[in-house]
Design a protein around this motif. Sequence first.
Motif, PDB file in Angstrom:
ATOM      1  N   LYS A   1       0.816  -1.212   0.000  1.00 36.34           N
ATOM      2  CA  LYS A   1       0.000   0.000   0.000  1.00 36.34           C
ATOM      3  C   LYS A   1       0.851   1.264   0.000  1.00 36.34           C
ATOM      4  O   LYS A   1       0.539   2.236  -0.709  1.00 36.34           O
ATOM      5  N   GLU A   2       1.937   1.252   0.788  1.00 36.93           N
ATOM      6  CA  GLU A   2       2.737   2.463   0.964  1.00 36.93           C
ATOM      7  C   GLU A   2       3.833   2.633  -0.079  1.00 36.93           C
ATOM      8  O   GLU A   2       4.255   3.758  -0.365  1.00 36.93           O
ATOM      9  N   VAL A   3       4.307   1.531  -0.686  1.00 36.59           N
ATOM     10  CA  VAL A   3       5.445   1.607  -1.599  1.00 36.59           C
ATOM     11  C   VAL A   3       5.073   1.220  -3.034  1.00 36.59           C
ATOM     12  O   VAL A   3       5.271   1.997  -3.978  1.00 36.59           O
ATOM     13  N   ILE A   4       4.544   0.023  -3.198  1.00 35.84           N
ATOM     14  CA  ILE A   4       4.338  -0.500  -4.549  1.00 35.84           C
ATOM     15  C   ILE A   4       3.180   0.186  -5.282  1.00 35.84           C
ATOM     16  O   ILE A   4       3.333   0.642  -6.417  1.00 35.84           O
ATOM     17  N   THR A   5       2.027   0.268  -4.626  1.00 31.69           N
ATOM     18  CA  THR A   5       0.863   0.861  -5.297  1.00 31.69           C
ATOM     19  C   THR A   5       1.097   2.311  -5.724  1.00 31.69           C
ATOM     20  O   THR A   5       0.798   2.671  -6.873  1.00 31.69           O
ATOM     21  N   PRO A   6       1.646   3.173  -4.867  1.00 32.95           N
ATOM     22  CA  PRO A   6       1.928   4.548  -5.319  1.00 32.95           C
ATOM     23  C   PRO A   6       2.915   4.596  -6.486  1.00 32.95           C
ATOM     24  O   PRO A   6       2.780   5.429  -7.390  1.00 32.95           O
ATOM     25  N   ALA A   7       3.900   3.687  -6.472  1.00 35.40           N
ATOM     26  CA  ALA A   7       4.873   3.643  -7.570  1.00 35.40           C
ATOM     27  C   ALA A   7       4.200   3.212  -8.866  1.00 35.40           C
ATOM     28  O   ALA A   7       4.499   3.742  -9.945  1.00 35.40           O
ATOM     29  N   TYR A   8       3.288   2.255  -8.773  1.00 36.20           N
ATOM     30  CA  TYR A   8       2.533   1.829  -9.945  1.00 36.20           C
ATOM     31  C   TYR A   8       1.705   2.987 -10.501  1.00 36.20           C
ATOM     32  O   TYR A   8       1.644   3.189 -11.717  1.00 36.20           O
ATOM     33  N   ARG A   9       1.079   3.739  -9.605  1.00 36.10           N
ATOM     34  CA  ARG A   9       0.245   4.860 -10.068  1.00 36.10           C
ATOM     35  C   ARG A   9       1.090   5.910 -10.800  1.00 36.10           C
ATOM     36  O   ARG A   9       0.696   6.416 -11.864  1.00 36.10           O
TER      37      ARG A   9
END
Length: 417
Positions: free
Chosen positions: A85-93
């Motif tokens: 939630k804090e690292v991967i998802t924001p990077a994907y966005r």
Amino acid sequence: MKITFLTLGTRGDVQPYVALAKELIKNGHKAMICTGTSFKHFIEGNGVDFHEATADLMAILESEEGKQIFNGGKVNIFKMLKFAKEVITPAYRKSMDDFFVASKGSDLIVYHPKALAAVDISEYLNIPCMCMPPVPIMYPITEFPNFAVSANKNFGPLLNKLTYKVISLSESSYIKDINDFRKKSLQLPKRKMGEYTFKIKDKAIPIIYPISPFLFKEVKSWKDHVFLSGFFFLDVSEDKLDQALENFLESGKKPIVISFSSMPLKNPVVFKEKLLKALNETGNRAVILTGTSGMTFEGEENVFVADKAPHRLLFNKAKGIIHHGGVGTMAEALLSGVPQLIIPFTVDQPFWANRMYQQDYAIKPLREKNLETSDLVKALKAMEDVKYIENAKFIKNVIESEKGLEKAVAYIEKFRG
């Protein structure tokens, strides 16, 4: 023609795109690859333009926290979800916007399924797109199930085909971000999860698998939906083996080569002991590429140890190869023309291990969790079996004759007319 490649992941998720981009450039086209910065040097070193994507999954995997979470460390599920939630998802966005910028002015987008929003960008820019997964996981077929469901079972035509429904669900964790991107960056309405898996507004998305059609002769339900080009191999004419390794290779009989690439062993000390015992009992020398396996060595006799080495050059000098079964390493092992043993870890590796064994192009696979020294001894002796030696030579010739890169370029040129 300008082709933009969108991909995220490890080396195996990037190298096929580099190989195809180089071949397209050689044929007079322009190519750019948008992916994590970890591969910038690799991509540009092969003469291909690079555009940075924020989601550098390789860097995440190699970080201390990433190693703990994704390489089998003792991490609870809550910490894993928190990290995502804090690292991967924001990077994907953020990567969706990177993909958008990289794709502008292109004539074709070729994307990995992990490159979220590639299809949405294609829709907005009115640029054709083509899906190119490195492994046969996308299109629903009847001959075998999605390997994410089972690597070695056959549930029958109907159930086999149904297992591919998981592909349409793969966007579930990210559809909120995809729709946020559609709204804020593309000014497009929301869409449903999986809506663009195979079509964009009733227009089919071509799928190309950079794998050998010979290894899938029985599959008929890919016809007219999926193109199998043959494996992609990078030009290694400028690569060289370390001089110390060359000296070792020339100083005795051909060695067994062991490489698990970025796969970590759960108990590297125990595996190392069993491996050395098996090598000693069978009178074999070895070249061991430790990578991130966790194995360490101190002056063992008849063993050369290195972190890594060019697989093509080394495999060709081997008596046999032991590896993890990643599709890139497996293809290089097939191209070497020597017997191979696959010890799979995860994802597509058990699928390839089972398939190569069933077709007699690899020795019966082993698993680390229940491995005995006697199993390794038996496998090493099998590498001297005429059946495996002759079959390895046969499939090498087949793989070479398929000319995967040339056929893929022709397919793309025909598609774009």
